[in-house]
Motif scaffolding. Structure first.
Motif, short mmCIF file in Angstrom:
data_model
loop_
_atom_site.label_atom_id
_atom_site.label_comp_id
_atom_site.label_asym_id
_atom_site.label_seq_id
_atom_site.Cartn_x
_atom_site.Cartn_y
_atom_site.Cartn_z
N PHE A 336 0.85 -1.19 0.00
CA PHE A 336 0.00 0.00 0.00
C PHE A 336 0.89 1.24 0.00
O PHE A 336 1.87 1.29 0.76
CB PHE A 336 -0.86 0.08 1.27
N ARG A 337 0.55 2.24 -0.81
CA ARG A 337 1.18 3.56 -0.71
C ARG A 337 0.08 4.60 -0.52
O ARG A 337 -0.91 4.59 -1.25
CB ARG A 337 1.99 3.91 -1.96
N TYR A 338 0.27 5.46 0.46
CA TYR A 338 -0.74 6.46 0.81
C TYR A 338 -0.29 7.85 0.36
O TYR A 338 0.90 8.11 0.19
CB TYR A 338 -0.96 6.46 2.33
N LEU A 339 -1.28 8.74 0.25
CA LEU A 339 -0.97 10.10 -0.20
C LEU A 339 -0.13 10.86 0.82
O LEU A 339 0.53 11.83 0.48
CB LEU A 339 -2.27 10.88 -0.46
N ASP A 340 -0.14 10.42 2.09
CA ASP A 340 0.66 11.11 3.10
C ASP A 340 2.09 10.58 3.18
O ASP A 340 2.83 10.92 4.10
CB ASP A 340 -0.02 11.04 4.47
N GLY A 341 2.48 9.76 2.25
CA GLY A 341 3.88 9.32 2.17
C GLY A 341 4.16 7.97 2.80
O GLY A 341 5.25 7.42 2.63
N ARG A 342 3.17 7.40 3.52
CA ARG A 342 3.42 6.09 4.14
C ARG A 342 3.39 4.97 3.11
O ARG A 342 2.70 5.07 2.10
CB ARG A 342 2.36 5.80 5.21
N GLU A 343 4.12 3.91 3.43
CA GLU A 343 4.09 2.69 2.59
C GLU A 343 4.09 1.48 3.51
O GLU A 343 4.82 1.46 4.50
CB GLU A 343 5.31 2.66 1.66
N THR A 344 3.27 0.49 3.18
CA THR A 344 3.22 -0.74 3.98
C THR A 344 3.31 -1.94 3.06
O THR A 344 2.63 -1.98 2.03
CB THR A 344 1.86 -0.86 4.72
N TYR A 345 4.16 -2.88 3.46
CA TYR A 345 4.21 -4.16 2.73
C TYR A 345 3.69 -5.24 3.67
O TYR A 345 4.20 -5.41 4.78
CB TYR A 345 5.64 -4.46 2.28
N THR A 346 2.63 -5.93 3.26
CA THR A 346 1.97 -6.91 4.12
C THR A 346 1.99 -8.29 3.49
O THR A 346 1.59 -8.45 2.33
CB THR A 346 0.48 -6.52 4.35
#
Ligand SMILES: Cc1cc2nc3c(=O)[nH]c(=O)nc-3n(C[C@H](O)[C@H](O)[C@H](O)COP(=O)(O)OP(=O)(O)OC[C@H]3O[C@@H](n4cnc5c(N)ncnc54)[C@H](O)[C@@H]3O)c2cc1C
Length: 448
Positions: A336-346
């Motif tokens: 997931f990449r969010y507009l606020d700059g966060r990224e998560t790999y699940t």
């Protein structure tokens, strides 16, 4: 030696209808295109190769629509026919709301949605063609003049002054020979299922269990999730992962069979490895859920940069806040990449990896836009628009915009643009974006 081709004899075909607009593909994208055009006075044919409308939302059992609010949950970013449909489903107790959720704003009952779509199509005076597959375009004097379709009655032609390709795979554009591509890392498909007895799974860590047993059942380590089906005791379960190119007949065939095999594998894992589990298979999709196949080259290719930085467009016809959501075909899990700059790999067999795709900044964008130009195919046909998941977007942009509430807006925009093009006697590319946006707003869309 067997010949490699045969020549189909030329034949006269009946013209079964003559319309202002012919929409190919009857998901909500196509249905909403048809309704918006019909509300502006056009006579409309709506062609769907399966037996019901709704596309992935009904035929493939995917029953979640994402937020009508921006990523900060403050500003409304869309309304239109998506919200009209939610209100209709609410009257049937067929939808669950969750106001401040980026994961699932509305969870609906796909079967109720199917019947509701029949009703809205009928109410709008649209001429529906179910179990009717688009086969070939018919070009006269360089102009797209008709489509050839095939159904129980045989082959026939449907004439129209304007066409919207909402087939998901861009079948009409592809058969017209327009330039396009299958993305190098296209996202895999998923066959969903309806299951009973979900309460028997209880609090068991079922995702981890499925991931741990995946190799033994020849399952890719994908991403597995589930949702209730409002008004029933059933659960929608999405956990298969099939990396076939579903715009290819052989690939689609293999995908359907492999998707169902994986559904059974998940069911077996749950039964064998979750103590007390009595999960039963209650329903299969009419078609595997397809995330991505072809894209057609249009006047603009939306980029991941533009999406993630919330770029504004003068000809914006849709707004979205759903994150970039990449189901990997070449490795386990999702990003997931969010507009606020966060990224998560699940992935379910390891702890999630939290990071950033860009550094923190003072102000973040909270929604992104889709410009009208992404719906206008390059090429000589001025009476043609694209709507739905094959519009022009790079892999990262597609990973965000592909969700249904966004695709619904592309359908609405295409329907309105078709009406304006016909009214003004101009090509799709010459429709004035200010007029398009104003007409969309008058019809209930949120235009920002
Ligand atoms: C497993 C899965 C989970 C997803 N999860 C979500 C989610 O939770 N929320 C969300 O919003 N989105 C989700 N998505 C994405 C979303 O569902 C799709 O991107 C979106 O539905 C695409 O819409 P579409 O109208 O372009 O295509 P489709 O929904 O595929 O519709 C295309 C329609 O055209 C018809 N058609 C195709 N070819 C022809 C032809 N030759 N002649 C006539 N008709 C034709 C098809 O039968 C179909 O009805 C998911 C997708 C998948 C696969």
């Amino acid at each position: 030696m067997a010949e490699k081709t045969i020549r189909e004899p030329a034949r006269e075909l009946p013209v079964a209808g003559d319309y202002d607009l012919c929409v190919l593909g009857g998901s909500c994208t196509g249905v909403f295109a048809a309704i918006r055009a019909a509300r502006l006075g056009l006579s409309v044919a709506l062609v769907e190769r399966m037996g019901s409308f709704g596309g992935v939302a009904t035929l493939s059992l995917v029953n979640i629509w994402h937020s009508d609010l921006d990523e900060a949950f403050e500003k409304r970013i869309f309304a239109g026919l998506s919200l009209e449909m939610v209100e209709r489903l609410r009257r049937r107790d067929a939808v669950q709301d969750s106001l401040r959720s980026g994961a699932a704003r509305w969870i609906f009952n796909s079967a109720e949605m199917q019947i509701e779509l029949d009703e809205v199509v009928t109410e709008a005076g649209i001429d529906p063609w179910l179990h009717t597959a688009f086969c070939a375009p018919w070009v006269e004097d360089g102009r797209l003049a008709a489509v050839i379709v095939e159904n129980k009655s045989g082959r026939c032609a449907l004439r129209a002054r304007f066409f919207i390709d909402a087939t998901g795979d861009g079948d009409l554009c592809h058969r017209l020979g327009l330039a396009g591509r299958v993305a190098a890392h296209f996202q895999p498909g998923t066959a969903c299922a309806l299951v009973s007895g979900w309460e028997s799974v209880g609090q068991a860590p079922w995702r981890e269990i499925v991931a741990r047993q995946a190799d033994a059942h020849r399952m890719p380590k994908g991403f597995i999730w589930s949702a209730p089906v409002p008004g029933t005791d059933l659960r929608m379960l999405a956990g298969t992962r099939v990396g076939e190119d579903c715009s290819d007949a052989r690939g689609l065939t293999r995908a359907e069979i492999e998707g169902r095999r994986q559904i059974r594998a998940i069911q077996d894992i749950l039964r064998e490895h979750v103590p007390g589990s009595r999960v039963g298979l209650a329903g299969l999709p009419a078609r595997i859920g397809i995330r991505e196949t072809r894209h057609i080259d249009c006047l603009h290719r939306l980029s991941g940069e533009e999406v993630l930085h919330g770029k504004r467009f003068d000809d914006a016809i849709a707004n979205g806040s759903y994150r970039v959501d990449i189901h990997h075909r070449d490795k386990p899990g999702i990003t997931f990449r969010y507009l606020d700059g966060r990224e998560t790999y699940t992935r379910h067999d390891q702890p999630p990896v939290e990071g950033r795709w860009r550094a923190a900044q003072a102000v973040d964008p909270t929604y992104y836009q889709i410009p009208y130009r992404c719906l206008i195919p390059q090429g000589p046909y001025g009476n043609l628009l694209a709507a739905g998941r094959f519009i022009d977007a790079d892999e990262q942009a597609h990973a965000a915009i592909r969700v249904m509430v966004n695709m619904n807006q592309t359908g609405e925009a295409a329907g309105v643009a078709a009406a304006l093009a016909l009214r003004g006697g101009v090509a799709a590319a010459a429709v004035d974006p200010r007029q398009l946006r104003a007409t969309l707003r008058e019809g209930g869309s949120v235009i920002l």
